[in-house]
Design a protein around this motif. Structure first.
Motif, PDB file in Angstrom:
ATOM      1  N   GLU A 280      84.317  17.903  79.441  1.00  0.00           N
ATOM      2  CA  GLU A 280      85.538  17.402  80.053  1.00  0.00           C
ATOM      3  C   GLU A 280      85.431  17.424  81.567  1.00  0.00           C
ATOM      4  N   MET A 281      84.919  18.540  82.095  1.00  0.00           N
ATOM      5  CA  MET A 281      84.735  18.670  83.537  1.00  0.00           C
ATOM      6  C   MET A 281      83.791  17.569  84.054  1.00  0.00           C
ATOM      7  N   LEU A 282      82.698  17.383  83.341  1.00  0.00           N
ATOM      8  CA  LEU A 282      81.720  16.395  83.800  1.00  0.00           C
ATOM      9  C   LEU A 282      82.309  14.973  83.805  1.00  0.00           C
ATOM     10  N   THR A 283      83.043  14.627  82.771  1.00  0.00           N
ATOM     11  CA  THR A 283      83.607  13.269  82.723  1.00  0.00           C
ATOM     12  C   THR A 283      84.692  13.089  83.783  1.00  0.00           C
ATOM     13  N   LYS A 284      85.389  14.183  84.130  1.00  0.00           N
ATOM     14  CA  LYS A 284      86.445  14.087  85.151  1.00  0.00           C
ATOM     15  C   LYS A 284      85.864  13.954  86.543  1.00  0.00           C
ATOM     16  N   LEU A 285      84.903  14.821  86.846  1.00  0.00           N
ATOM     17  CA  LEU A 285      84.356  14.851  88.210  1.00  0.00           C
ATOM     18  C   LEU A 285      83.317  13.769  88.475  1.00  0.00           C
ATOM     19  N   TYR A 286      82.669  13.353  87.432  1.00  0.00           N
ATOM     20  CA  TYR A 286      81.594  12.372  87.610  1.00  0.00           C
ATOM     21  C   TYR A 286      81.812  11.150  86.714  1.00  0.00           C
ATOM     22  N   PRO A 287      82.494  10.161  87.236  1.00  0.00           N
ATOM     23  CA  PRO A 287      82.718   8.944  86.448  1.00  0.00           C
ATOM     24  C   PRO A 287      81.403   8.326  85.952  1.00  0.00           C
ATOM     25  N   GLU A 288      80.356   8.525  86.724  1.00  0.00           N
ATOM     26  CA  GLU A 288      79.080   7.938  86.295  1.00  0.00           C
ATOM     27  C   GLU A 288      78.508   8.636  85.066  1.00  0.00           C
ATOM     28  N   PHE A 289      79.047   9.798  84.746  1.00  0.00           N
ATOM     29  CA  PHE A 289      78.629  10.442  83.508  1.00  0.00           C
ATOM     30  C   PHE A 289      78.997   9.571  82.325  1.00  0.00           C
ATOM     31  N   ASN A 290      80.053   8.807  82.516  1.00  0.00           N
ATOM     32  CA  ASN A 290      80.471   7.893  81.456  1.00  0.00           C
ATOM     33  C   ASN A 290      79.469   6.776  81.218  1.00  0.00           C
ATOM     34  N   THR A 291      78.612   6.563  82.190  1.00  0.00           N
ATOM     35  CA  THR A 291      77.564   5.561  82.008  1.00  0.00           C
ATOM     36  C   THR A 291      76.703   5.889  80.805  1.00  0.00           C
ATOM     37  N   LEU A 292      76.326   7.141  80.709  1.00  0.00           N
ATOM     38  CA  LEU A 292      75.522   7.578  79.567  1.00  0.00           C
ATOM     39  C   LEU A 292      76.283   7.332  78.275  1.00  0.00           C
ATOM     40  N   PHE A 293      77.546   7.685  78.317  1.00  0.00           N
ATOM     41  CA  PHE A 293      78.390   7.531  77.148  1.00  0.00           C
ATOM     42  C   PHE A 293      78.474   6.065  76.724  1.00  0.00           C
ATOM     43  N   HIS A 294      78.760   5.197  77.672  1.00  0.00           N
ATOM     44  CA  HIS A 294      78.902   3.772  77.367  1.00  0.00           C
ATOM     45  C   HIS A 294      77.599   3.180  76.857  1.00  0.00           C
ATOM     46  N   GLN A 295      76.519   3.573  77.514  1.00  0.00           N
ATOM     47  CA  GLN A 295      75.202   3.098  77.083  1.00  0.00           C
ATOM     48  C   GLN A 295      74.935   3.490  75.645  1.00  0.00           C
ATOM     49  N   GLN A 296      75.123   4.759  75.394  1.00  0.00           N
ATOM     50  CA  GLN A 296      74.849   5.290  74.067  1.00  0.00           C
ATOM     51  C   GLN A 296      75.758   4.653  73.024  1.00  0.00           C
ATOM     52  N   PHE A 297      77.016   4.433  73.417  1.00  0.00           N
ATOM     53  CA  PHE A 297      77.932   3.815  72.478  1.00  0.00           C
ATOM     54  C   PHE A 297      77.432   2.453  72.034  1.00  0.00           C
ATOM     55  N   LYS A 298      77.076   1.647  73.019  1.00  0.00           N
ATOM     56  CA  LYS A 298      76.660   0.281  72.712  1.00  0.00           C
ATOM     57  C   LYS A 298      75.489   0.256  71.742  1.00  0.00           C
TER      58      LYS A 298
END
Lengths: 209, 209
Positions: free
Chosen positions: A112-130
């Motif tokens: 939660e902390m990582l996704t809040k402080l680092y929006p680019e952490f979501n890049t990994l998430f989005h990539q992996q999701f796709k």
DNA sequence: TATAGGCTGTGACATATGTCACCAATTGTT
DNA sequence: AACAATTGGTGACATATGTCACAGCCTATA
């Protein structure tokens, strides 16, 4: 099997320096032998693995039958554990090391902390999701619209790429297990693929033509 | 069919006031008749729909056969279009209105800004991911580990919930289409479900017991 | 009212996959 | 070397699903 901090940083490079440092700060690099279960269906997710070296196999199981969903390769992570940890849910799949591996283990409570402080952490998430959405979608399409021979051929080609070998060293029983079917059926369909000049079977391996 | 800004805000309430305002600022509320295609496989994603009222059907197609993947209900969005717009990819599924609907249409080029400025926008994404991953996973499990009768029964129950009716008004041909199989097979399996006292068939509907 | 279209039901037949049983060959272990 | 375990091959049989063809019933339309 040792790995340097440099290799780890390399595999995470797409995340950016600052985020990579932060992730390394809160997580640990762990070595696992082959066939170690990292994720279990029905259990709460405590860690999010990112593969540094090796391979994770994600699969589903029902009674005594298994089905391979997809493999998680280096620089990739487990989207299911991401999602489950964010909403404090249980895992709906199993994951285990397909070969001896080195994983970066992020504690679930840090996500939660990582996704809040680092929006680019979501890049990994989005990539992996796709990637995973399309993996699952492909499997469904194959199951509904094609017969097993095509699914088997596709599986063999994927396995050759992932294992970086051709001929592929795999038994009919193991194939049957991954594809959720019977060994005899695999033997039969393999014979069909041979007759179609799509593969050649050796005593201990299968060469994809 | 009209809808007030209040209804729209209500359906987006979980996103928070500020983000809801921003979304409303950059998007438009559009009414669609039944059977309008919103998303097409192989085409770039221009819009991300959030369902305000009505229902979107997401499906895959091969030759002349279709397969229902899942429905998108009010307050829900299309995870595939999120993902595709973020990485400027083509859609891998089709989506069309399953009934006349009201959708909030977010232009794809606004997504990046929204995810950057509003971390809570990712809440919708994560939520949707979890649901859709498990939808796809359930379908795979059913296809591999069960026979059509169980898949049909499950489909009927889901349809009853989504349409908010029991008996469900649906033809064997339509069911066959959704499940990617043949009408005659559905007729046969329906007979089986009747004999097992799981359903009762009327001339124009099916009652789930 | 007659006809067309849509829907369900059914039988015959075909194909794909699953199970059981067995055999032969190869590999691994003692 | 002998035995056990593993693996691939095969036949017989069963089941699930798909296709084709047709019939009967109901609803909508001209």
């Amino acid at each position: 099997m040792m790995v340097s901090n440099e290799i780890v940083k390399q595999q995470l490079a797409f995340l950016g320096k600052e985020l990579t440092s932060k992730i390394l700060e809160v997580s640990s690099v762990v070595e696992f032998e082959k066939d170690i279960e990292i994720l279990k269906e029905g259990q709460y997710v405590k860690v999010i693995p990112i593969v540094i070296k090796g391979l994770l196999k994600v699969f589903t199981r029902q009674e005594d039958k298994e089905l391979l969903l997809y493999y998680i390769k280096p620089s990739e992570s487990c989207i299911m554990s991401f999602s489950a940890s964010i909403s404090n849910d249980k895992s709906t799949v199993y994951a285990k090391t397909a070969e001896s591996s080195i994983l970066l283990i992020i504690p679930a409570d840090k996500i939660e902390m990582l996704t809040k402080l680092y929006p680019e952490f979501n890049t990994l998430f989005h990539q992996q999701f796709k990637v995973r959405y399309n993996d699952l979608l492909d499997t469904i399409n194959q199951l509904v619209f094609t017969n097993l021979d095509q699914r088997l051929y596709h599986f063999l080609k994927e396995t050759s790429i992932i294992r970086k070998e051709n001929p592929v060293h795999i038994s009919h029983r193991e194939i049957a297990n991954e594809l959720g079917t019977a060994r005899e059926v695999i033997t039969r369909v393999m014979k069909k693929l041979e007759k179609e000049y799509k593969v050649v079977q050796n005593s201990d391996s299968i060469k994809i033509l």
